[in-house]
Scaffold this motif. Structure first.
Motif, PDB file in Angstrom:
ATOM      1  N   HIS A   1       0.801  -1.222   0.000  1.00  0.00           N
ATOM      2  CA  HIS A   1       0.000   0.000   0.000  1.00  0.00           C
ATOM      3  C   HIS A   1       0.838   1.278   0.000  1.00  0.00           C
ATOM      4  N   ASP A   2       2.153   1.131  -0.032  1.00  0.00           N
ATOM      5  CA  ASP A   2       3.045   2.288   0.025  1.00  0.00           C
ATOM      6  C   ASP A   2       2.761   3.141   1.264  1.00  0.00           C
ATOM      7  N   LEU A   3       2.538   2.465   2.371  1.00  0.00           N
ATOM      8  CA  LEU A   3       2.298   3.112   3.662  1.00  0.00           C
ATOM      9  C   LEU A   3       3.250   2.532   4.694  1.00  0.00           C
ATOM     10  N   PRO A   4       3.522   3.270   5.781  1.00  0.00           N
ATOM     11  CA  PRO A   4       4.398   2.729   6.824  1.00  0.00           C
ATOM     12  C   PRO A   4       3.786   1.520   7.519  1.00  0.00           C
ATOM     13  N   THR A   5       4.650   0.672   8.052  1.00  0.00           N
ATOM     14  CA  THR A   5       4.182  -0.469   8.837  1.00  0.00           C
ATOM     15  C   THR A   5       3.407  -0.003  10.059  1.00  0.00           C
ATOM     16  N   VAL A   6       3.933   1.019  10.716  1.00  0.00           N
ATOM     17  CA  VAL A   6       3.337   1.536  11.948  1.00  0.00           C
ATOM     18  C   VAL A   6       2.837   2.956  11.718  1.00  0.00           C
ATOM     19  N   MET A   7       1.588   3.217  12.068  1.00  0.00           N
ATOM     20  CA  MET A   7       1.033   4.569  12.042  1.00  0.00           C
ATOM     21  C   MET A   7       0.239   4.771  13.319  1.00  0.00           C
ATOM     22  N   GLY A   8       0.223   5.985  13.819  1.00  0.00           N
ATOM     23  CA  GLY A   8      -0.502   6.219  15.055  1.00  0.00           C
ATOM     24  C   GLY A   8      -0.934   7.661  15.204  1.00  0.00           C
ATOM     25  N   THR A   9      -1.922   7.850  16.055  1.00  0.00           N
ATOM     26  CA  THR A   9      -2.401   9.173  16.418  1.00  0.00           C
ATOM     27  C   THR A   9      -2.459   9.258  17.937  1.00  0.00           C
ATOM     28  N   ILE A  10      -1.976  10.359  18.483  1.00  0.00           N
ATOM     29  CA  ILE A  10      -1.955  10.545  19.928  1.00  0.00           C
ATOM     30  C   ILE A  10      -2.788  11.771  20.295  1.00  0.00           C
ATOM     31  N   VAL A  11      -3.628  11.618  21.296  1.00  0.00           N
ATOM     32  CA  VAL A  11      -4.327  12.751  21.902  1.00  0.00           C
ATOM     33  C   VAL A  11      -3.662  13.010  23.248  1.00  0.00           C
ATOM     34  N   TYR A  12      -3.067  14.195  23.382  1.00  0.00           N
ATOM     35  CA  TYR A  12      -2.365  14.586  24.611  1.00  0.00           C
ATOM     36  C   TYR A  12      -3.247  15.577  25.352  1.00  0.00           C
ATOM     37  N   ALA A  13      -3.574  15.290  26.611  1.00  0.00           N
ATOM     38  CA  ALA A  13      -4.581  16.055  27.332  1.00  0.00           C
ATOM     39  C   ALA A  13      -4.061  16.625  28.646  1.00  0.00           C
TER      40      ALA A  13
ATOM     41  N   PRO B   1      -4.438  16.856  32.382  1.00  0.00           N
ATOM     42  CA  PRO B   1      -5.084  16.002  33.383  1.00  0.00           C
ATOM     43  C   PRO B   1      -6.052  16.768  34.283  1.00  0.00           C
ATOM     44  N   GLU B   2      -5.801  18.045  34.500  1.00  0.00           N
ATOM     45  CA  GLU B   2      -6.647  18.817  35.413  1.00  0.00           C
ATOM     46  C   GLU B   2      -8.037  19.068  34.839  1.00  0.00           C
ATOM     47  N   THR B   3      -8.106  19.344  33.535  1.00  0.00           N
ATOM     48  CA  THR B   3      -9.389  19.702  32.921  1.00  0.00           C
ATOM     49  C   THR B   3      -9.900  18.667  31.928  1.00  0.00           C
ATOM     50  N   GLY B   4      -9.008  17.813  31.432  1.00  0.00           N
ATOM     51  CA  GLY B   4      -9.377  16.861  30.399  1.00  0.00           C
ATOM     52  C   GLY B   4      -9.331  17.430  28.999  1.00  0.00           C
ATOM     53  N   PHE B   5      -8.964  18.716  28.863  1.00  0.00           N
ATOM     54  CA  PHE B   5      -8.964  19.331  27.540  1.00  0.00           C
ATOM     55  C   PHE B   5      -7.843  18.746  26.684  1.00  0.00           C
ATOM     56  N   PRO B   6      -8.161  18.392  25.410  1.00  0.00           N
ATOM     57  CA  PRO B   6      -7.117  17.873  24.518  1.00  0.00           C
ATOM     58  C   PRO B   6      -6.184  18.991  24.060  1.00  0.00           C
ATOM     59  N   LEU B   7      -5.013  19.043  24.650  1.00  0.00           N
ATOM     60  CA  LEU B   7      -4.052  20.097  24.313  1.00  0.00           C
ATOM     61  C   LEU B   7      -3.498  19.931  22.913  1.00  0.00           C
ATOM     62  N   ALA B   8      -3.326  18.682  22.486  1.00  0.00           N
ATOM     63  CA  ALA B   8      -2.712  18.453  21.178  1.00  0.00           C
ATOM     64  C   ALA B   8      -3.144  17.112  20.604  1.00  0.00           C
ATOM     65  N   VAL B   9      -3.220  17.085  19.287  1.00  0.00           N
ATOM     66  CA  VAL B   9      -3.322  15.837  18.530  1.00  0.00           C
ATOM     67  C   VAL B   9      -2.028  15.721  17.741  1.00  0.00           C
ATOM     68  N   LEU B  10      -1.307  14.639  17.952  1.00  0.00           N
ATOM     69  CA  LEU B  10       0.037  14.504  17.407  1.00  0.00           C
ATOM     70  C   LEU B  10       0.147  13.310  16.472  1.00  0.00           C
ATOM     71  N   ASP B  11       1.092  13.410  15.551  1.00  0.00           N
ATOM     72  CA  ASP B  11       1.448  12.271  14.707  1.00  0.00           C
ATOM     73  C   ASP B  11       2.092  11.201  15.589  1.00  0.00           C
ATOM     74  N   GLY B  12       1.350  10.151  15.854  1.00  0.00           N
ATOM     75  CA  GLY B  12       1.856   9.107  16.739  1.00  0.00           C
ATOM     76  C   GLY B  12       2.952   8.265  16.130  1.00  0.00           C
ATOM     77  N   THR B  13       3.048   8.254  14.799  1.00  0.00           N
ATOM     78  CA  THR B  13       4.109   7.483  14.150  1.00  0.00           C
ATOM     79  C   THR B  13       5.471   8.064  14.505  1.00  0.00           C
ATOM     80  N   THR B  14       5.598   9.382  14.389  1.00  0.00           N
ATOM     81  CA  THR B  14       6.854  10.035  14.731  1.00  0.00           C
ATOM     82  C   THR B  14       7.149   9.915  16.217  1.00  0.00           C
ATOM     83  N   ILE B  15       6.124  10.123  17.047  1.00  0.00           N
ATOM     84  CA  ILE B  15       6.310   9.998  18.497  1.00  0.00           C
ATOM     85  C   ILE B  15       6.759   8.595  18.855  1.00  0.00           C
ATOM     86  N   THR B  16       6.171   7.575  18.205  1.00  0.00           N
ATOM     87  CA  THR B  16       6.551   6.190  18.488  1.00  0.00           C
ATOM     88  C   THR B  16       8.010   5.931  18.134  1.00  0.00           C
ATOM     89  N   ARG B  17       8.437   6.410  16.972  1.00  0.00           N
ATOM     90  CA  ARG B  17       9.841   6.228  16.594  1.00  0.00           C
ATOM     91  C   ARG B  17      10.772   6.876  17.613  1.00  0.00           C
TER      92      ARG B  17
END
Length: 328
Positions: free
Chosen positions: A83-95, A97-113
């Protein structure tokens, strides 16, 4: 209030691997101190597609900062060819803890590497010989880049031997790093004879059958039941340090010999968090071979996402998006 969208280019522009290694090390310390919450990684197996999904939530309090995140990640080994896609792909929601607000949505593939390389570096720092200067890499995919970059922050790596069945992947790796290190292509045996070796393949039959007399092994590839890179005889003759007991006996490098009774709890020396916190022994003068069994922990994703988010905020980078309706 808006959520920051952090893609791979932004993360690559703002993050320093040294900061990731330090944050991941602090995450291991927090785990040993009991200031984390990390439910077991859950799997959705998709044999019809040759892959799986994993969900990884966690909360982490280092004493200096705290954060929470969840990662949704896949592992599909056939993706690059089919499929010409990476073996591993991911999405991270970083929040927050005090309010639960999602501060960031990050490319989880890069974070995983990044966090996987950082975990190997933390293990290398505490388990490899202090005078280690050679690094073997078995598997020349993109994870190989962060293994070298991260491990080179904790040891004076000068010579690198890379092994892969894909000659083009080896050539590309040498082109990327040949101006900074003495990099050469070699067999699995040559790579495993180095002072440190990182194995990052998805194999289910061991391919590393011998290592150097004082080699430290970062066994990074086994992350699902049945995967197995290192020969049982090597594991039996090594001091084994794991990242998490439940994950490793289920899906780490030790999962196959453990399920067959070849290895038992008595063969596991410690979890890495305890070694980092000084509660367990890592390498000693009498230690010969060491093995770090890494399955990947959600607290590592939280730590790396924290570094990426704070760095992006400081640099004024990332795209702000109104993801959540905050009207009450």
């Amino acid at each position: 209030m808006e959520t920051a969208l952090l893609g791979p280019e932004t993360i690559g522009d703002v993050i320093e691997i040294e900061d990731v290694v330090a944050a991941v090390e602090s995450a291991f310390t927090a785990e040993a101190s009991g200031t984390t919450e990390m439910p077991a990684k859950s799997y959705i197996d998709l044999p019809q597609y040759g892959g799986d999904f994993r969900s990884m939530p966690a909360y982490l309090d280092t004493g200096e900062w705290d954060g929470a995140a969840v990662k949704w990640v896949n592992v599909h080994p056939d993706n690059p060819a089919d499929h010409d896609l990476p073996t591993v792909m991911g999405t991270i929601v970083y929040a927050d803890p005090e309010t639960g607000f999602p501060l960031a949505v990050l490319d989880g593939t890069t974070i995983t590497r990044l966090r996987t390389g950082a975990a190997a570096a933390v293990a290398t720092k505490h388990l490899a010989r202090e005078d280690a200067t050679s690094l073997g890499i078995v598997g020349a995919g993109r994870q190989a880049d962060t293994q070298l970059a991260a491990i080179a922050t904790v040891r004076d790596i000068q010579r690198v031997v890379v092994s892969d069945i894909d000659d083009s992947a080896v050539a590309a790796f040498i082109e990327r790093f040949g101006d900074r290190f003495d990099v050469s292509e070699g067999s699995v045996e040559a790579a495993a004879a180095c002072d440190v070796v990182s194995t990052i393949t998805p194999v289910r039959e061991p391919i590393v059958t011998a290592v150097g007399e004082q080699t430290h092994v970062n066994a990074m590839g086994a992350d699902a039941a049945g995967k197995h890179e290192i020969a049982d005889e090597i594991l039996q003759a090594s001091r084994i340090v794991i990242d998490d007991y439940e994950q490793c006996v289920h899906s780490g490098e030790i999962n196959v010999p453990y399920s067959e009774g070849i290895l038992t709890d008595d063969d596991i020396a410690a979890e890495l968090g305890a070694v980092v916190a000084g509660e367990a022994t890592g390498r000693t003068p009498e230690t010969e071979r060491t093995v770090f069994d890494s399955t990947g922990l959600a607290i590592q994703d939280v730590a790396t996402s924290h570094v990426a988010y704070e760095s992006a905020q400081a640099a004024g980078l990332g795209e702000d998006y109104r993801l959540v309706d905050t009207t009450s």
